[in-house]
Motif scaffolding. Structure first.
Motif, PDB file in Angstrom:
ATOM      1  N   ASP A   4       0.833  -1.211   0.000  1.00 30.81           N
ATOM      2  CA  ASP A   4       0.000   0.000   0.000  1.00 30.81           C
ATOM      3  C   ASP A   4       0.867   1.261   0.000  1.00 30.81           C
ATOM      4  O   ASP A   4       0.453   2.310  -0.491  1.00 30.81           O
ATOM      5  N   ASN A   5       2.037   1.147   0.571  1.00 29.70           N
ATOM      6  CA  ASN A   5       2.927   2.302   0.639  1.00 29.70           C
ATOM      7  C   ASN A   5       3.986   2.297  -0.468  1.00 29.70           C
ATOM      8  O   ASN A   5       4.965   3.033  -0.383  1.00 29.70           O
ATOM      9  N   ARG A   6       3.768   1.449  -1.442  1.00 26.88           N
ATOM     10  CA  ARG A   6       4.654   1.414  -2.613  1.00 26.88           C
ATOM     11  C   ARG A   6       6.109   1.131  -2.244  1.00 26.88           C
ATOM     12  O   ARG A   6       7.031   1.634  -2.902  1.00 26.88           O
ATOM     13  N   ILE A   7       6.278   0.287  -1.236  1.00 25.30           N
ATOM     14  CA  ILE A   7       7.626  -0.148  -0.891  1.00 25.30           C
ATOM     15  C   ILE A   7       7.959  -1.396  -1.696  1.00 25.30           C
ATOM     16  O   ILE A   7       9.091  -1.601  -2.109  1.00 25.30           O
ATOM     17  N   ILE A   8       6.966  -2.243  -1.866  1.00 25.65           N
ATOM     18  CA  ILE A   8       7.134  -3.461  -2.670  1.00 25.65           C
ATOM     19  C   ILE A   8       6.013  -3.530  -3.693  1.00 25.65           C
ATOM     20  O   ILE A   8       5.022  -2.805  -3.597  1.00 25.65           O
ATOM     21  N   LYS A   9       6.195  -4.407  -4.676  1.00 25.36           N
ATOM     22  CA  LYS A   9       5.143  -4.630  -5.658  1.00 25.36           C
ATOM     23  C   LYS A   9       4.943  -6.131  -5.798  1.00 25.36           C
ATOM     24  O   LYS A   9       5.756  -6.927  -5.306  1.00 25.36           O
ATOM     25  N   SER A  10       3.851  -6.530  -6.468  1.00 26.41           N
ATOM     26  CA  SER A  10       3.568  -7.959  -6.589  1.00 26.41           C
ATOM     27  C   SER A  10       3.082  -8.290  -7.992  1.00 26.41           C
ATOM     28  O   SER A  10       2.591  -7.424  -8.712  1.00 26.41           O
ATOM     29  N   ARG A  11       3.245  -9.558  -8.341  1.00 24.98           N
ATOM     30  CA  ARG A  11       2.646 -10.043  -9.589  1.00 24.98           C
ATOM     31  C   ARG A  11       2.181 -11.461  -9.339  1.00 24.98           C
ATOM     32  O   ARG A  11       2.710 -12.160  -8.468  1.00 24.98           O
ATOM     33  N   ARG A  12       1.171 -11.853 -10.055  1.00 26.28           N
ATOM     34  CA  ARG A  12       0.686 -13.212  -9.877  1.00 26.28           C
ATOM     35  C   ARG A  12       1.419 -14.158 -10.824  1.00 26.28           C
ATOM     36  O   ARG A  12       1.726 -13.806 -11.963  1.00 26.28           O
TER      37      ARG A  12
END
Lengths: 117, 117
Positions: free
Chosen positions: B80-88
């Motif tokens: 939510d704080n744009r520290i990490i990102k994700s992908r499926r």
DNA sequence: TTATCATATGATTAATCATTCATATGTAGG
DNA sequence: CCTACATATGAATGATTAATCATATGATAA
């Protein structure tokens, strides 16, 4: 390594590296405490003000708003975590940013901001 | 400028610069929220693990200890704080560090550590 | 389409923390 | 010394937050 996903071998390598480079619990706690110290808007604002130069408490209070006691508590938190340092000059205590690492972090954080609105 | 200390003119200049460079309240709040996100030891540890590379949730959980639900909540805060990102990827969600600014901050924070015990 | 696996989410509770008020300390000047 | 001034500190309280538990979602495979 548990076969939790489709590339467990890759993850095994990543985890191995991560654990090898992982700081001690104490070091992590110290780092975290420092981030926490600058993670309250009022304290961050003080730090941003001090990034322009050394100031006495009353002028910090004037620059960021709020009351003397609150600012003094916030300064203590920042100082305890080695974010800022102080020196006495007569009746006054003058505060300044502790070192270049802090300035760099603030600068990088500002840069990271660009990309939000 | 109030004559609170012995060098009010110098402080006046510093305050002028500080206020001119001061980010908006919204920008300060965003910066502060990001620092807060990485200021809990468990979340910082996750971030340190991810700094070695992309990982799925179960392997993150294995790397840092704790239970799945807690890690998932922590990942959400970081994301939510744009520290990490994700992908499926199929059944899995793979997490990684959001960008270079974050890596730089972690690196600088580690450097700042040297000088403590 | 049902069972299973991986992950996310909502609600609750216990702990942590910021702010405030009142007061204390330390310094300088008279 | 006594007063004023600048700053710090302690205690109390209201707000924020992390951890947990239970459950939900979404994807795959049989």
């Amino acid at each position: 390594m548990k076969n939790a996903c489709e590339t467990p071998e890759e993850h095994e390598g990543v985890i191995k590296t991560a654990l090898a480079d992982m700081p001690s619990d104490g070091a992590i706690a110290t780092m975290a405490a420092r981030f926490k110290a600058i993670s309250e808007p009022s304290r961050l604002k003080i730090l941003l003000a001090l990034s322009a130069g050394e100031l006495c408490v009353e002028h910090i209070t004037a620059a960021v708003g709020g009351n003397q006691s609150a600012v003094s508590h916030q300064l203590k938190t920042l100082k305890d975590n080695r974010i800022i340092k102080s020196r006495r000059a007569g009746k006054n205590i003058l505060y300044s940013v502790d070192d270049d690492h802090i300035m760099t972090m603030i600068k990088v954080a500002k840069e990271h901001l660009h990309g939000d609105e």
